[in-house]
Design a protein around this motif. Structure first.
Motif, PDB file in Angstrom:
ATOM      1  N   SER A 134      -7.936   4.744 -44.504  1.00 31.40           N
ATOM      2  CA  SER A 134      -8.764   5.953 -44.545  1.00 31.40           C
ATOM      3  C   SER A 134     -10.134   5.726 -43.903  1.00 31.40           C
ATOM      4  N   ARG A 137      -8.268   5.747 -39.281  1.00 31.22           N
ATOM      5  CA  ARG A 137      -8.096   7.118 -38.779  1.00 31.22           C
ATOM      6  C   ARG A 137      -7.906   7.129 -37.263  1.00 31.22           C
ATOM      7  N   TYR A 138      -8.655   6.282 -36.579  1.00 30.84           N
ATOM      8  CA  TYR A 138      -8.521   6.193 -35.118  1.00 30.84           C
ATOM      9  C   TYR A 138      -7.098   5.788 -34.733  1.00 30.84           C
ATOM     10  N   ARG A 152      -4.388   5.979 -36.406  1.00 30.67           N
ATOM     11  CA  ARG A 152      -3.399   6.976 -36.816  1.00 30.67           C
ATOM     12  C   ARG A 152      -3.182   8.008 -35.703  1.00 30.67           C
ATOM     13  N   HIS A 153      -4.234   8.293 -34.947  1.00 26.71           N
ATOM     14  CA  HIS A 153      -4.153   9.314 -33.907  1.00 26.71           C
ATOM     15  C   HIS A 153      -4.080   8.746 -32.495  1.00 26.71           C
ATOM     16  N   ALA A 154      -4.291   7.449 -32.344  1.00 31.53           N
ATOM     17  CA  ALA A 154      -4.321   6.832 -31.019  1.00 31.53           C
ATOM     18  C   ALA A 154      -2.915   6.576 -30.481  1.00 31.53           C
ATOM     19  N   HIS A 155      -2.837   6.512 -29.196  1.00 34.65           N
ATOM     20  CA  HIS A 155      -1.612   6.102 -28.517  1.00 34.65           C
ATOM     21  C   HIS A 155      -1.898   4.716 -27.944  1.00 34.65           C
TER      22      HIS A 155
END
Length: 97
Positions: free
Chosen positions: A76, A81-82, A84-87
């Motif tokens: 969290s 968080r980065y 979780r959304h990064a490729h």
């Protein structure tokens, strides 16, 4: 220990018992060691302490530095968080980036 210190006979050598004493280090010493010796960030620990003191006041300690890294790396936290959304990889045709 870390694989690139294998056979070197120094702190972090995985062939040595207890990686040469790595587990005997306290959390502050261990984080400082990891940043300096395995992440190429020789001043990151000290810089983070300076940053915390500037933002939160002079009462910040080395223990607060450890807590700030743990918070940032938690799922969290900022890095969690980065990621979780990064490729982390992208495929274009036969090429993987």
């Amino acid at each position: 220990g870390v694989y690139w210190l294998r056979g070197r006979g120094r702190l972090g050598d995985p062939t040595m018992e207890d990686a040469g004493g790595l587990s005997k280090l306290g959390p502050e010493e261990r984080l400082d060691w990891m940043l300096k010796r395995t992440m190429g960030s020789p001043n990151a620990f000290e810089y983070r302490l300076e940053e915390l003191k500037e933002v939160l006041g002079d009462g910040m300690t080395e223990s607060d530095v450890v807590d700030s890294y743990r918070s940032a790396c938690h799922p969290s936290g900022e890095l969690g968080r980065y990621f979780r959304h990064a490729h982390l990889a992208h495929r274009m045709g036969s090429v993987l980036f």
